[in-house]
Enzyme design. Structure first.
Site, PDB file in Angstrom:
ATOM      1  N   LYS A   4       1.525  -3.375   8.851  1.00 50.06           N
ATOM      2  CA  LYS A   4       2.500  -2.278   8.975  1.00 50.06           C
ATOM      3  C   LYS A   4       3.822  -2.951   9.375  1.00 50.06           C
ATOM      4  O   LYS A   4       3.978  -3.404  10.497  1.00 50.06           O
ATOM      5  CB  LYS A   4       2.017  -1.345  10.095  1.00 50.06           C
ATOM      6  CG  LYS A   4       2.458   0.085   9.999  1.00 50.06           C
ATOM      7  CD  LYS A   4       1.676   0.848  11.098  1.00 50.06           C
ATOM      8  CE  LYS A   4       2.056   2.285  11.167  1.00 50.06           C
ATOM      9  NZ  LYS A   4       1.250   2.988  12.192  1.00 50.06           N
TER      10      LYS A   4
ATOM     11  N   LEU B 196       0.847  -1.213   0.000  1.00 48.77           N
ATOM     12  CA  LEU B 196       0.000   0.000   0.000  1.00 48.77           C
ATOM     13  C   LEU B 196       0.864   1.237   0.000  1.00 48.77           C
ATOM     14  O   LEU B 196       0.520   2.257  -0.547  1.00 48.77           O
ATOM     15  CB  LEU B 196      -0.886   0.010   1.261  1.00 48.77           C
ATOM     16  CG  LEU B 196      -2.128  -0.878   1.195  1.00 48.77           C
ATOM     17  CD1 LEU B 196      -2.850  -0.861   2.538  1.00 48.77           C
ATOM     18  CD2 LEU B 196      -3.063  -0.383   0.087  1.00 48.77           C
ATOM     19  N   GLY B 197       2.013   1.133   0.682  1.00 48.37           N
ATOM     20  CA  GLY B 197       2.808   2.354   0.714  1.00 48.37           C
ATOM     21  C   GLY B 197       4.019   2.186   1.593  1.00 48.37           C
ATOM     22  O   GLY B 197       4.308   1.090   2.094  1.00 48.37           O
ATOM     23  N   GLU B 198       4.729   3.251   1.719  1.00 50.89           N
ATOM     24  CA  GLU B 198       6.033   3.236   2.390  1.00 50.89           C
ATOM     25  C   GLU B 198       5.947   4.208   3.557  1.00 50.89           C
ATOM     26  O   GLU B 198       5.742   5.405   3.338  1.00 50.89           O
ATOM     27  CB  GLU B 198       7.092   3.702   1.389  1.00 50.89           C
ATOM     28  CG  GLU B 198       8.502   3.728   1.908  1.00 50.89           C
ATOM     29  CD  GLU B 198       9.117   2.329   1.969  1.00 50.89           C
ATOM     30  OE1 GLU B 198       8.785   1.528   1.072  1.00 50.89           O
ATOM     31  OE2 GLU B 198       9.834   2.033   2.944  1.00 50.89           O
ATOM     32  N   GLY B 199       6.024   3.698   4.803  1.00 49.44           N
ATOM     33  CA  GLY B 199       6.030   4.634   5.941  1.00 49.44           C
ATOM     34  C   GLY B 199       7.459   5.026   6.240  1.00 49.44           C
ATOM     35  O   GLY B 199       8.383   4.645   5.511  1.00 49.44           O
TER      36      GLY B 199
ATOM     37  N   LYS C   5       7.415  -0.785   5.041  1.00 47.49           N
ATOM     38  CA  LYS C   5       6.281  -0.775   4.101  1.00 47.49           C
ATOM     39  C   LYS C   5       4.958  -1.041   4.817  1.00 47.49           C
ATOM     40  O   LYS C   5       4.934  -1.588   5.913  1.00 47.49           O
ATOM     41  CB  LYS C   5       6.507  -1.885   3.050  1.00 47.49           C
ATOM     42  CG  LYS C   5       7.710  -1.634   2.135  1.00 47.49           C
ATOM     43  CD  LYS C   5       7.690  -2.598   0.932  1.00 47.49           C
ATOM     44  CE  LYS C   5       8.838  -2.248   0.007  1.00 47.49           C
ATOM     45  NZ  LYS C   5      10.127  -2.189   0.775  1.00 47.49           N
ATOM     46  N   VAL C   6       3.904  -0.630   4.180  1.00 48.74           N
ATOM     47  CA  VAL C   6       2.558  -1.027   4.634  1.00 48.74           C
ATOM     48  C   VAL C   6       1.962  -1.856   3.492  1.00 48.74           C
ATOM     49  O   VAL C   6       1.947  -1.412   2.341  1.00 48.74           O
ATOM     50  CB  VAL C   6       1.662   0.205   4.911  1.00 48.74           C
ATOM     51  CG1 VAL C   6       0.278  -0.277   5.328  1.00 48.74           C
ATOM     52  CG2 VAL C   6       2.289   1.077   6.007  1.00 48.74           C
TER      53      VAL C   6
ATOM     54  N   PHE D 242       9.169   3.859   8.479  1.00 46.45           N
ATOM     55  CA  PHE D 242       9.949   2.752   9.054  1.00 46.45           C
ATOM     56  C   PHE D 242       9.887   1.512   8.211  1.00 46.45           C
ATOM     57  O   PHE D 242      10.550   0.539   8.461  1.00 46.45           O
ATOM     58  CB  PHE D 242       9.420   2.409  10.454  1.00 46.45           C
ATOM     59  CG  PHE D 242       9.639   3.531  11.384  1.00 46.45           C
ATOM     60  CD1 PHE D 242       8.576   4.326  11.746  1.00 46.45           C
ATOM     61  CD2 PHE D 242      10.915   3.853  11.809  1.00 46.45           C
ATOM     62  CE1 PHE D 242       8.783   5.411  12.558  1.00 46.45           C
ATOM     63  CE2 PHE D 242      11.120   4.940  12.621  1.00 46.45           C
ATOM     64  CZ  PHE D 242      10.054   5.711  12.988  1.00 46.45           C
TER      65      PHE D 242
ATOM     66  N   ASP E 165      -2.647  13.917  17.906  1.00 42.68           N
ATOM     67  CA  ASP E 165      -2.235  14.130  16.510  1.00 42.68           C
ATOM     68  C   ASP E 165      -3.434  13.953  15.583  1.00 42.68           C
ATOM     69  O   ASP E 165      -3.359  13.322  14.529  1.00 42.68           O
ATOM     70  CB  ASP E 165      -1.127  13.120  16.159  1.00 42.68           C
ATOM     71  CG  ASP E 165      -0.466  13.477  14.821  1.00 42.68           C
ATOM     72  OD1 ASP E 165      -0.688  14.629  14.369  1.00 42.68           O
ATOM     73  OD2 ASP E 165       0.209  12.621  14.215  1.00 42.68           O
TER      74      ASP E 165
END
Lengths: 602, 328, 486
Positions: free
Chosen positions: A64, A41-44, A48-49, A46, A157
């Protein structure tokens, strides 16, 4: 760290991801534990997700994947651990569910409920959101925030990027990395969250209690949903901070009056005056078509129960009196019409008036009841995708953090206090047959007149005892106008003279003294020992600045320790079991006396 | 929505008695199902005095905070050391009256010295039985009636540190007000007082306006815990009442020279916001009595006949005894 | 309270380091990542920002421990700890007394953000041009605000930013704009009409009365449902309701007043009001427990008291992180319409059954209890408070820090939080008018941050009066102590 960092593909992939039927080549066929990877899904920051599905149930989850080495290097260790510990505890229909956490030798994998979209995208990609829809999201957000606060967790947040949407467009709060726990007597400080959504006290690095910063951010989110732009947004950072600190923003007038007034109450700069979550839930605009599952339990019947404990029936709310109801009331109950109007208009606390008001109220509510049944046969819909309603942790043992409640009930109790004071001079209660009365000759003025009449000379000499109500003015701690270093020096000297000891201060908390002080009471030692009574009291002394050249020394009780090493501060560090404050007050008086003596002496 | 049925036609005697019986029993169930903790407001204050305080200083503190009693705390043993009430000050007055030369001792007397004063004037010490805040309210009422005291300290113990916690002091007034607020059954207590054998009429001590206040104070100590002495005129008509708490005003600031005043003169010390003495007749009903308790700070009702002659007194403990024990 | 005095040379609050130069482009990085948070906010005490600089090391190098006894001249300094507060009072007026010390240039610092002022400029409704402040495309205020979607979001890395920018660029807001949006709004089907399966529940009232209604959380405390009298039992009423699983609170309206049944479990909410409550568990687990609601009612009354005590005695200090919470929380997954568990709850149940060791090196992550930071206690006073030379050093760093604008907020004591400015005891005295003194001693409910703090009042005829607000079970006791000044 929201769990949907950027994507190679357009993020718009819908929840079911149905337009990617076939497994794209780079979806690793491998699986992690019980989960089959579908795609990344994506790159955080820390790792990948990934989107995956749970093999036995076929349900989609988000994985995550956190690289331990990267994590260790970046000192975000604490944040991830905290997010894990909180998310595991929370179970609410509008909080993203952490199903599981798996670890391998070099990875930690958080198995999180998958929510395809982000509220941020939903807002940005559509035209201005109709007020009902914004309100629906807002109601879900506030109910989740209230739930967190009840569990003493402050998110800190909140922003659309951290609010995910499932396929039914239910909000799911995510990313508890910056959240923290509220503990009795302690403030929070770390300024975090993005500035556009951060409260004035947060961006100026001040101390705050907790819930009020989530209220501010939710206010900004409501504004963004309704106005499709940020209330505080500016190229230059100093201007942005100045606007936030002074609460300068514009309210577009396409906003309804209810929404505008709620936003204004949420974006109040002074945290003490800012509306609380509890009060938001009482707000008229907020309550419009509030789904039942979101109605918090005790707060709603606050009104009539509170009046029950204080005085007569509930006074009729201000909206206009329904003549047809008055008519039905008078022929069923035999009251005459203007007696009913008189009772409804006055809110005097008076049994017969209360009775009429109660009756009117009942007929009114019943009429609504009948209308409701006629109008919507089937119950309003309820979304079945919830794991459960907020978990039935034993309501009694779970006490709501007072912080979020207090201003409401504070005002409430102030109002109730006002009401309790309208005690009528009980000169015989109203119902006809009572002969209870006040003896006139016992009234001080009449008694004095009688005494003078009987020629008593003493009358002139003896004045009534006019005890000036103790206008003792209370402050927290002691104040001082000298230099901060001198104040601390004096306290250290006093502590040393009294035989107390303190923890070696680190550089950062130059102005904090963690005191440990033997509290010796002349109870035979063996009794003390075998009864395991802790004899070392812990206290935190903190110097605050009120304004330049004006400081305040704050003393706070911090639990007990036993000289034989057993730490008694409490079974857990954040929650003090119920205890008596008097030992602490006693030692505090001895310390204050020592300080007073030293100050006269030097 | 018919209003309660009694509005429409007068009930006969028999149903009134039945309803009163049921109402009393249901109030009793209420008292058994609730605890002293439930009576406490959600946020409340508790004033405690250190036993090394001077007696005269503690008097001012009570008056300043508008309270008539306070728990005592012994810093040495870090334990609760009983309750300071108006009867302690009455004992001090008695002692001083019988030993006028001891002014110095009386002036410098500390709270922890009150025990010696009690021994000196031969008063058996005040019964400071306490109760755990989570015991049923019914039990607290029973304990207060047995110890003939109008208030009872709520003491809990902190499991971890085994230290005593003085949670609060519960008074008969607050319990009855709590009942009046929460039990709508009081509406059914419609039997006149005379039928209930609730009014204490035997040997009511009273005095005249001219009686010296010291004698009145003597009366307050004799009759086992009576908290006020009615003042009647020559024919026996009720004129005023001297209450035990009036003693606090009498020796404010530790000056004892007002002891020679007559009770009428002493009453002029009363502050102007005194609500007045409440009277009732024997035809009054408990429902209106309790309604008055809910609305005003009243601690007793003086029963007078139609032309004002004193015939008896109805104290809060009489009401409580009736609710707890009568009609069973 | 946020007083940002402009130019006194005394140390004053510049924006703490987190906000200053190292925040490059605010849209990219949110504040906390900009500040390399060394010591994250620990849960117990006031945390402090982690910004550290080499200067602090130098200060601590001044080894304090070897100073054995205190230098005599210390006591000569005149202390100004205030013990009687007759003259100044923080809350209502901020009187500034010129500080008679050569360090300070003696200028009076005006506090331009007095708290009651900020409500005024808190909200400016609409731009000054008086025209409808609606964000019509041309109004200056709107265009100056960046509408290119440059929202701050930490989750998005750089490259996705542009993608969003163009998507949102359309800046026309008037009502009738056509939807520029891409795919997202296609899937917003109407929210499906499905209800969690309801559980049949019988609610009975057996304490007499002629007209009995029930209202509660399941009717949103607004509507009332009438109960039906039971034929052969006078004074007993009942109603059969369909309720979703979960905790339901309710009360009865008997002859138009609010009552609670003594034969059903009661609980008190924070405000101290009594309500009845029922735990509804989903059908299949109900068969397992096969308790029949009515049969249980007779024993309910005795149980009432233990419940009350049990609920309140469950010690407040039950640790929030305590793993047992997971096991204690009853599994109450809500059902979807056709009886089977909702997707989310089904998944949760299954995941729980997965064994800890999940093969090929994956095991369940068990986070360890962070152990309590135990301190090393001493009786040596840090030099900076006693040794004039170190103090000198402190003031030098203070001035140096002040003129070259880089900021070390730890150099000055933290700002007093507004919650600590007013003690609830003050409201007590204020509104206790003589006539109708608040006899129950009730006080406003305190904010949790003020609990366990010491409150003092001035020393009068040498009696010291101190207080502290303490949590007692679910209520708050302000414990006041009067003690003599020996």
């Amino acid at each position: 760290m929201s769990h949907d960092p950027n994507q190679q593909q357009p993020h718009g992939g819908s929840g079911q991801g149905h337009h990617q039927r076939q497994l794209t080549n780079h979806a690793q066929g491998q699986h992690i534990g019980k989960y089959q990877i579908i795609k990344t899904l994506g790159e955080g920051s820390f790792g990948k997700v990934k989107l995956a599905y749970h093999i036995s149930t076929g349900q989609k989850v988000a994985l995550k994947i956190i690289n331990k080495k990267v994590l260790a290097k970046s000192d975000m260790q604490g944040r991830i651990e905290r997010e894990i510990s909180y998310l595991r505890l929370l179970r609410h229909p509008h909080i993203i569910k952490l199903y599981d956490v798996i670890k391998s030798k070099d990875e930690i994998i958080m198995v999180i409920e998958y929510a395809g979209n982000e509220l941020f995208d939903y807002i940005v990609q559509r035209d201005k959101m109709p007020e009902q829809e914004a309100r629906r999201f807002f109601q879900q957000i506030i109910s989740a925030v209230d739930y967190c606060h009840r569990h003493k967790i402050v998110h800190r947040d909140l922003k659309p990027e951290n609010l995910l949407l499932d396929e039914h467009l239910n909000v799911k709060i995510a990313d508890f990395g910056l959240s923290n726990i509220m503990t009795d007597g302690n403030f929070l400080k770390t300024s975090c969250g993005s500035p556009n959504y951060a409260a004035p006290e947060v961006i100026s690095g001040k101390l705050y209690a907790g819930p009020e910063v989530d209220v501010w951010s939710s206010g900004v989110i409501l504004y963004v949903m309704l106005c499709r732009r940020l209330p505080f947004d500016d190229e230059s950072i100093p201007v942005l901070f100045k606007n936030i600190s002074n609460g300068v923003y514009t309210i577009p007038n396409f906003l309804s009056q209810g929404a505008a007034s709620l936003i204004k109450k949420m974006l109040i700069v002074n945290p003490v005056n800012r509306i609380t979550v509890h009060e938001i839930m009482q707000d008229e605009w907020f309550k419009v078509d509030l789904p039942d599952y979101l109605v918090p339990a005790e707060s709603t019947h606050q009104e009539n129960s509170e009046s029950k404990t204080e005085d007569g029936g509930p006074s009729v709310p201000l909206e206009l009196i329904d003549d047809s109801l008055v008519q039905t009331l008078s022929n069923t109950m035999g009251y005459d019409v203007d007696e009913i109007y008189e009772a409804l208009e006055s809110d005097e606390d008076h049994p017969s008036l209360n009775e009429i008001r109660d009756a009117y109220q009942l007929i009114k509510e019943n009429r609504n009841l009948i209308n409701d049944i006629k109008v919507n046969k089937q119950q309003s819909n309820d979304l079945d995708t919830f794991l459960s309603q907020s978990p039935p942790t034993f309501e009694q043992s779970l006490h709501a953090p007072p912080g979020s409640k207090n201003r409401h009930s504070h005002r409430h109790s102030k109002r109730t206090q006002q009401r309790t004071y309208q005690y009528h001079y009980g000169n015989g209660s109203q119902d006809g047959d009572s002969t209870i009365a006040i003896l006139p000759s016992s009234l001080p003025q009449i008694h004095r007149a009688n005494m003078v009449a009987q020629g008593s000379q003493a009358a002139a000499k003896i004045s009534p005892l006019s005890v000036k109500k103790s206008k003792t003015r209370w402050h927290f701690g002691i104040r001082s106008r000298s230099y901060p270093l001198d104040v601390m020096g004096e306290i250290y000297i006093a502590l040393k003279n009294l035989g107390a000891e303190w923890a070696k201060p680190s550089e950062e908390d130059l102005w904090t003294i963690r005191v440990r002080w033997r509290y010796n009471i002349d109870m035979p030692d063996d009794e003390m020992k075998n009864k395991q009574i802790p004899d070392l009291m812990k206290m935190v002394i903190q110097l605050f600045q009120i304004e330049t050249n004006n400081y305040l020394v704050d003393f706070k009780f911090d639990g007990w320790e036993s000289s034989n090493g057993v730490v008694y501060s409490s079974r857990n560090d954040d929650e003090m079991s119920t205890f008596s404050a008097y030992p602490f007050l006693h030692l505090a008086t001895r310390l204050i006396m020592e300080l007073a003596v030293n100050s006269q002496g030097s | 929505m018919p209003a309660s049925s009694d509005k429409l036609q007068p009930k006969d005697q028999q149903t009134i008695e039945l309803e009163q019986k049921l109402a009393v029993q249901s109030i009793r169930v209420f008292l058994q199902s609730k605890t002293s903790y439930d009576v406490l407001p959600v946020s409340y204050r508790l004033i405690v005095l250190d036993t090394s305080l001077l007696v005269k200083k503690s008097l001012n503190i009570l008056l300043q905070n508008n309270v008539v009693s306070a728990p005592l705390w012994d810093a040495q043993t870090s334990k609760f050391a009983g309750l300071l009430t108006s009867s302690d000050f009455i004992n001090v007055i008695q002692y001083y009256f019988h030993n006028p030369d001891k002014f110095e001792l009386v002036d410098k007397l500390q709270l922890n010295g009150l025990k010696d004063i009690e021994r000196a004037i031969g008063i058996q010490p005040y019964d400071t039985r306490s109760i755990h805040p989570f015991r049923p309210l019914y039990e607290a009422c029973v304990k207060m009636i047995e110890s003939r005291s109008r208030r009872i300290p709520l003491i809990d113990q902190d499991e971890e540190t085994q230290r005593e916690i003085v949670v609060s002091v519960l008074t008969q007034y607050r319990i009855l007000k709590f009942v009046a607020l929460n039990c709508k059954e009081i509406r059914y207590l419609k039997r006149p007082l005379r039928e209930l054998d609730i009014i204490s009429t035997n040997n009511i001590m009273s005095c005249q306006m001219s009686t010296p206040v010291i004698d009145v104070i003597q009366l307050l100590t004799l009759a086992g815990g009576v908290s006020s002495v009615p003042i009647v005129d020559e024919q026996g008509k009720l004129v005023n009442v001297y209450e035990a708490v009036d003693v606090l005003g009498l020796i404010k600031g530790g000056i004892y020279n007002d002891l020679s005043l007559s009770v009428g003169e002493a009453l002029m010390r009363r502050s102007d916001d005194f609500e007045g003495v409440f009277t009732c007749t024997e035809n009054d009903k408990l429902s209106s009595i309790l309604d008055t308790v809910r609305k005003s700070r009243v601690h007793r009702f003086f029963v007078v006949d139609s032309n004002g002659f004193l015939t008896g007194v109805l104290t809060l403990s009489d009401i409580l005894k009736y609710i707890l024990f009568a009609e069973s | 309270m946020g007083n940002l005095p402009s130019h006194s040379n005394r140390p004053h609050h510049k924006h703490p380091s987190t906000m200053s130069q190292n925040v490059k482009d605010v849209s990219m990085v949110d504040i906390n990542e900009a500040m390399n948070e060394r010591q994250d906010d620990t849960s117990n005490k006031v945390e402090t920002p982690g910004a550290s600089s080499n200067l602090t090391q130098s200060l601590s190098q001044m080894n304090i421990d070897d100073r054995n006894e205190l230098t005599p001249q210390l006591s000569s300094r005149k202390s100004t700890l205030i013990f009687n507060d007759d003259f100044d009072d923080i809350s209502n007026q901020h009187k500034h007394i010129e500080h008679q010390n050569n360090y300070d240039d003696g200028r009076i610092i005006t506090d331009n953000e007095d708290e009651d002022e900020d409500v005024v400029n808190n909200i400016i409704t609409g731009p000054s041009d008086g025209s409808a402040s609606s964000l019509s495309a041309d109004s200056p205020a709107a265009s100056s605000h960046s509408e290119d979607g440059r929202h701050q979001n930490s989750a998005y890395t750089n490259n996705s930013q542009e993608q969003h920018a163009n998507k949102v660029s359309g800046n026309h807001y008037d009502g009738n704009v056509q939807h520029p949006g891409p795919a997202i709004n296609q899937q917003t089907q109407p929210v499906p009409e499905r209800r969690p399966t309801m559980v049949p529940v019988e609610i009975t009232w057996q304490q007499g009365g002629s007209k009995v209604y029930v209202t509660g959380s399941f009717t949103g405390w607004r509507k009332m449902i009438g109960l039906v009298p039971v034929t052969d039992k006078p004074g007993v009423f009942h109603i059969k309701l369909q309720l979703p699983p979960g905790t339901h609170r309710f009360r009865f309206i008997v002859d138009n007043e609010l009552r609670f049944s003594d034969f059903l479990p009661t609980a008190t909410d924070q405000m101290g009001n009594f309500v009845n409550y029922l735990e509804i568990v989903p059908p299949e687990s109900m068969q397992m427990m096969n308790y029949e609601l009515d049969a249980q009612q007779q024993t309910q009354q005795k149980q009432n008291m233990q419940n009350q005590q049990l609920s309140d005695n469950v010690s407040q200090s039950q640790k929030i992180r305590d793993q047992t919470i997971q096991s204690q929380v009853r599994r109450q997954p809500s059902q979807s319409k056709d009886g089977k568990l909702s997707a989310r709850s089904q998944l949760a149940l299954h995941i729980e059954e997965d064994p800890d060791d999940m093969g090929n090196g994956y095991t369940r992550f068990k986070e360890e209890q962070q152990l309590k930071t135990d301190y090393e206690y001493t009786q040596d006073i840090p030099a900076v408070f006693t040794d004039p030379s170190v103090m000198e050093q402190y003031y030098l760093t203070l001035d140096q820090q002040q003129n070259n604008q880089q900021n070390m907020s730890w150099l000055t004591p933290p700002q007093l939080p507004p919650q600590l400015e007013n003690v609830i005891l003050n409201n007590y005295n204020k509104n206790a008018e003589p006539g109708s003194e608040n006899n129950s001693g009730a006080l406003p409910i305190p904010n949790h941050v003020v609990l366990n703090h010491l409150a003092t009042s001035s020393i009068k005829h040498n009696t010291l009066c101190v207080a502290s607000i303490v949590r007692y079970k679910r209520k708050y006791a302000t414990q006041i102590l009067y003690a003599p000044l020996q």
